[in-house]
Design a protein around this motif. Sequence first.
Motif, PDB file in Angstrom:
ATOM      1  N   LYS A  26      20.816   3.945 -40.855  1.00 15.45           N
ATOM      2  CA  LYS A  26      20.002   2.822 -40.412  1.00 15.45           C
ATOM      3  C   LYS A  26      18.698   2.674 -41.186  1.00 15.45           C
ATOM      4  N   VAL A  27      18.480   3.555 -42.146  1.00 18.02           N
ATOM      5  CA  VAL A  27      17.255   3.499 -42.935  1.00 18.02           C
ATOM      6  C   VAL A  27      17.528   2.711 -44.212  1.00 18.02           C
ATOM      7  N   ILE A  28      16.792   1.619 -44.405  1.00 19.89           N
ATOM      8  CA  ILE A  28      16.962   0.771 -45.589  1.00 19.89           C
ATOM      9  C   ILE A  28      15.597   0.591 -46.253  1.00 19.89           C
ATOM     10  N   MET A  29      15.546   0.861 -47.552  1.00 20.54           N
ATOM     11  CA  MET A  29      14.316   0.652 -48.309  1.00 20.54           C
ATOM     12  C   MET A  29      14.625  -0.196 -49.532  1.00 20.54           C
ATOM     13  N   ASN A  30      13.631  -0.936 -49.978  1.00 22.81           N
ATOM     14  CA  ASN A  30      13.838  -1.751 -51.162  1.00 22.81           C
ATOM     15  C   ASN A  30      12.601  -1.720 -52.042  1.00 22.81           C
ATOM     16  N   VAL A  31      12.759  -2.121 -53.289  1.00 22.88           N
ATOM     17  CA  VAL A  31      11.623  -2.186 -54.206  1.00 22.88           C
ATOM     18  C   VAL A  31      11.913  -3.217 -55.295  1.00 22.88           C
ATOM     19  N   TYR A  32      10.857  -3.905 -55.726  1.00 19.50           N
ATOM     20  CA  TYR A  32      10.935  -4.875 -56.815  1.00 19.50           C
ATOM     21  C   TYR A  32      10.180  -4.356 -58.025  1.00 19.50           C
ATOM     22  N   CYS A  33      10.589  -4.820 -59.208  1.00 21.02           N
ATOM     23  CA  CYS A  33       9.709  -4.778 -60.371  1.00 21.02           C
ATOM     24  C   CYS A  33       9.804  -6.133 -61.065  1.00 21.02           C
ATOM     25  N   PHE A  34       8.757  -6.472 -61.814  1.00 21.23           N
ATOM     26  CA  PHE A  34       8.571  -7.832 -62.296  1.00 21.23           C
ATOM     27  C   PHE A  34       8.348  -7.872 -63.800  1.00 21.23           C
ATOM     28  N   GLU A  35       8.990  -8.834 -64.463  1.00 16.32           N
ATOM     29  CA  GLU A  35       8.776  -9.087 -65.882  1.00 16.32           C
ATOM     30  C   GLU A  35       8.100 -10.434 -66.049  1.00 16.32           C
ATOM     31  N   VAL A  36       6.945 -10.444 -66.734  1.00 18.21           N
ATOM     32  CA  VAL A  36       6.215 -11.694 -66.921  1.00 18.21           C
ATOM     33  C   VAL A  36       5.373 -11.611 -68.185  1.00 18.21           C
ATOM     34  N   ASP A  37       5.524 -12.570 -69.069  1.00 18.72           N
ATOM     35  CA  ASP A  37       4.678 -12.728 -70.249  1.00 18.72           C
ATOM     36  C   ASP A  37       4.543 -11.431 -71.060  1.00 18.72           C
ATOM     37  N   GLY A  38       5.674 -10.760 -71.268  1.00 17.64           N
ATOM     38  CA  GLY A  38       5.668  -9.552 -72.080  1.00 17.64           C
ATOM     39  C   GLY A  38       5.211  -8.292 -71.369  1.00 17.64           C
ATOM     40  N   LEU A  48      17.773   4.127 -58.481  1.00 15.74           N
ATOM     41  CA  LEU A  48      18.240   2.798 -58.856  1.00 15.74           C
ATOM     42  C   LEU A  48      18.328   2.603 -60.360  1.00 15.74           C
ATOM     43  N   LEU A  49      17.983   3.624 -61.131  1.00 18.07           N
ATOM     44  CA  LEU A  49      17.818   3.451 -62.569  1.00 18.07           C
ATOM     45  C   LEU A  49      19.062   2.881 -63.252  1.00 18.07           C
ATOM     46  N   LYS A  50      20.231   3.411 -62.958  1.00 14.53           N
ATOM     47  CA  LYS A  50      21.441   2.918 -63.629  1.00 14.53           C
ATOM     48  C   LYS A  50      21.683   1.436 -63.342  1.00 14.53           C
ATOM     49  N   LYS A  51      21.399   1.013 -62.128  1.00 15.59           N
ATOM     50  CA  LYS A  51      21.604  -0.391 -61.782  1.00 15.59           C
ATOM     51  C   LYS A  51      20.477  -1.284 -62.311  1.00 15.59           C
ATOM     52  N   PHE A  52      19.324  -0.685 -62.596  1.00 19.10           N
ATOM     53  CA  PHE A  52      18.221  -1.438 -63.184  1.00 19.10           C
ATOM     54  C   PHE A  52      18.338  -1.537 -64.710  1.00 19.10           C
ATOM     55  N   GLN A  53      19.135  -0.670 -65.330  1.00 16.61           N
ATOM     56  CA  GLN A  53      19.195  -0.615 -66.793  1.00 16.61           C
ATOM     57  C   GLN A  53      19.614  -1.940 -67.441  1.00 16.61           C
ATOM     58  N   PRO A  54      20.591  -2.685 -66.899  1.00 20.71           N
ATOM     59  CA  PRO A  54      20.911  -3.986 -67.507  1.00 20.71           C
ATOM     60  C   PRO A  54      19.724  -4.954 -67.490  1.00 20.71           C
ATOM     61  N   PHE A  55      18.959  -4.934 -66.420  1.00 25.42           N
ATOM     62  CA  PHE A  55      17.748  -5.761 -66.340  1.00 25.42           C
ATOM     63  C   PHE A  55      16.753  -5.336 -67.421  1.00 25.42           C
ATOM     64  N   PHE A  56      16.565  -4.025 -67.558  1.00 31.03           N
ATOM     65  CA  PHE A  56      15.646  -3.517 -68.574  1.00 31.03           C
ATOM     66  C   PHE A  56      16.128  -3.876 -69.980  1.00 31.03           C
ATOM     67  N   ALA A  57      17.443  -3.828 -70.194  1.00 28.55           N
ATOM     68  CA  ALA A  57      17.991  -4.106 -71.526  1.00 28.55           C
ATOM     69  C   ALA A  57      17.791  -5.567 -71.924  1.00 28.55           C
ATOM     70  N   GLN A  58      17.719  -6.455 -70.951  1.00 30.56           N
ATOM     71  CA  GLN A  58      17.571  -7.883 -71.230  1.00 30.56           C
ATOM     72  C   GLN A  58      16.115  -8.345 -71.297  1.00 30.56           C
ATOM     73  N   MET A  59      15.207  -7.517 -70.834  1.00 33.54           N
ATOM     74  CA  MET A  59      13.813  -7.968 -70.775  1.00 33.54           C
ATOM     75  C   MET A  59      13.175  -7.949 -72.162  1.00 33.54           C
ATOM     76  N   ASP A  60      12.091  -8.677 -72.288  1.00 36.05           N
ATOM     77  CA  ASP A  60      11.333  -8.771 -73.533  1.00 36.05           C
ATOM     78  C   ASP A  60       9.879  -8.452 -73.206  1.00 36.05           C
ATOM     79  N   VAL A  61       9.509  -7.176 -73.292  1.00 39.41           N
ATOM     80  CA  VAL A  61       8.161  -6.757 -72.896  1.00 39.41           C
ATOM     81  C   VAL A  61       7.541  -5.852 -73.955  1.00 39.41           C
TER      82      VAL A  61
END
Length: 271
Positions: A26-38, A48-61
């Motif tokens: 019954k314990v649910i936690m969440n977190v965001y990270c944001f990409e903006v203007d580099g 969550l790293l493995k599931k975040f990796q595609p997002f990281f691979a597509q970002m331009d920062v």
Amino acid sequence: MFLKTKVSVDEKSNVRFINGHVSFQKVIMNVYCFEVDGVLIDTGGHTLLKKFQPFFAQMDVDQIMITHFHEDHTGGAAYLQKEYGLPVYMNALTIDACAKKAAYPLYRQLFWGRRRPFQAQSIDDTFTSRNAAWDVIETPGHAKDHLAFLNRETGQLFSGDLYVTPKTKVILREEDIPTIIHSIERMLTYDFGELFCCHAGYVRDGHQALKNKLHNLKELREKILTLHKQGYSDREIQAEVFKKKYPITLFSFGEWDSIHIIRSILSEGYY
């Protein structure tokens, strides 16, 4: 430990973001990270790293800014530094701690993973991205090193864990409600509109949302102080004010609990 994880990606007002959920029973936690203007703001948890990796691979920062050192915000920093050579900036107060093996309770290690050590640089009171100047605003209370980032060009505020929810029900043992109140009051002296929160996500009218939260915290403080003056103990106040019990209190062995709200308020010396 049968953890379930899921992620979703979205974009609002030229801000691209990923939201990761971690759940156990019954314990649910969440977190965001944001990409903006580099810029990448926060890096999620190691779980969550493995599931975040595609997002990281597509970002331009070009750089990473950290709102505070907690493991759900810094869990991907070591990977990003090693994989992409990105510089990481954060409050100088916790740079040394993040350069060492993480030390936090076992349940948090199970939930968010074990943050790997990374090398960060001290952030100034301003920074620049590709098209904007930013204010770096000290907003302690949730964590001693907590920072918020305000894009002067767009009026967008990246508030870390300053907002989270309109009404506060439980906090970490180390958190301090009076300090959070002061931080929100300081934040409200700035001109901003949209708010991007690391747990609530996108909030269209961020200034009003923080004003509402401040009102709710002050109302809560007054209620607790009134009961204390009437002779109620901290536990009696808890039974009166916080009738609902949350699974995270039991799961965290009391590190997350409403009692910490009461004790932090009573310790300020208003009574």
